[in-house]
Design a protein around this motif. Structure first.
Motif, PDB file in Angstrom:
ATOM      1  N   GLN A 172       3.695  -1.675 -11.681  1.00 13.55           N
ATOM      2  CA  GLN A 172       2.851  -1.604 -12.205  1.00 13.55           C
ATOM      3  C   GLN A 172       1.762  -3.317 -12.059  1.00 13.55           C
ATOM      4  O   GLN A 172       0.309  -3.434 -12.416  1.00 13.55           O
TER       5      GLN A 172
ATOM      6  N   ARG B 294       1.498  -1.187   0.195  1.00 11.65           N
ATOM      7  CA  ARG B 294      -0.124  -0.167  -0.263  1.00 11.65           C
ATOM      8  C   ARG B 294       1.242   1.236   0.194  1.00 11.65           C
ATOM      9  O   ARG B 294       0.760   2.044  -1.101  1.00 11.65           O
TER      10      ARG B 294
ATOM     11  N   VAL C  34      -4.309  -2.980 -10.002  1.00 16.77           N
ATOM     12  CA  VAL C  34      -3.023  -3.813 -10.205  1.00 16.77           C
ATOM     13  C   VAL C  34      -2.614  -5.439 -10.296  1.00 16.77           C
ATOM     14  O   VAL C  34      -3.563  -5.900  -9.273  1.00 16.77           O
TER      15      VAL C  34
ATOM     16  N   TYR D 288      -6.828  -0.753  -6.369  1.00 13.87           N
ATOM     17  CA  TYR D 288      -5.329  -0.191  -6.530  1.00 13.87           C
ATOM     18  C   TYR D 288      -5.198  -0.479  -8.717  1.00 13.87           C
ATOM     19  O   TYR D 288      -4.196   0.133  -8.652  1.00 13.87           O
TER      20      TYR D 288
ATOM     21  N   LEU E  87       1.956   1.862  -3.747  1.00 17.38           N
ATOM     22  CA  LEU E  87       1.087   1.997  -4.257  1.00 17.38           C
ATOM     23  C   LEU E  87       0.397   3.734  -4.456  1.00 17.38           C
ATOM     24  O   LEU E  87       0.067   3.992  -5.157  1.00 17.38           O
ATOM     25  N   GLU E  88       0.115   3.842  -3.279  1.00 19.22           N
ATOM     26  CA  GLU E  88      -0.037   5.844  -2.665  1.00 19.22           C
ATOM     27  C   GLU E  88       1.395   6.501  -2.561  1.00 19.22           C
ATOM     28  O   GLU E  88       0.478   7.530  -2.582  1.00 19.22           O
TER      29      GLU E  88
ATOM     30  N   ASN F 103       4.360   6.760  -7.410  1.00 22.53           N
ATOM     31  CA  ASN F 103       4.886   5.378  -7.974  1.00 22.53           C
ATOM     32  C   ASN F 103       4.281   5.162  -8.783  1.00 22.53           C
ATOM     33  O   ASN F 103       3.686   5.410  -9.852  1.00 22.53           O
TER      34      ASN F 103
END
Length: 88
Positions: A13, A2, A39, A37, A5-6, A10
Motif C-alpha cells: 500500500q 513495479r 501508492v 499505481y 505492484l503489478e 500485491n
C-alpha cells in the motif's frame, strides 16, 4: 517496485523510499510510480525517528485517499539530487 505492484497477489500500500539513493539521484523517478499505481512513496532516512516519520507520512495519504511522492528527508535529499554525484 513495479514488479511488486503489478503482481496479482500485491498487497503493498506504500513504500519508504531510500534516502541514501535519493540524496544522489533525487526523488523524481518515484513520482510516476506513485501516480500510476496510486501508492504513496515517502523518501526517508534510516535513523529510527526518520523511519517512524516515514511510516506516518505514508499512512496519512492512505487515510485521505491520496498517493503522492513526499520527501520526509529534506535535510539530505533535494528534488534534483546531487548534480556533482550524478555526473560521476
Amino acid at each position: 517496485m513495479r514488479a511488486l505492484l503489478e503482481s496479482p497477489d500485491n498487497r503493498v500500500q506504500g513504500f519508504l523510499g531510500p534516502g541514501h539513493v535519493c540524496a544522489v539521484m533525487g526523488g523524481a523517478e518515484y513520482g510516476p510510480i506513485a501516480a500510476r499505481y496510486r501508492v504513496p512513496i515517502v523518501i526517508t532516512g534510516f535513523e529510527p525517528l526518520d523511519l517512524l516519520e516515514g511510516v506516518l507520512w505514508s499512512v496519512r495519504p492512505l487515510e485521505s485517499g491520496r498517493a503522492d511522492l513526499e520527501n520526509a528527508y529534506a535535510r539530505a535529499v533535494r528534488p534534483e539530487g546531487n548534480p556533482a554525484s550524478r555526473r560521476c
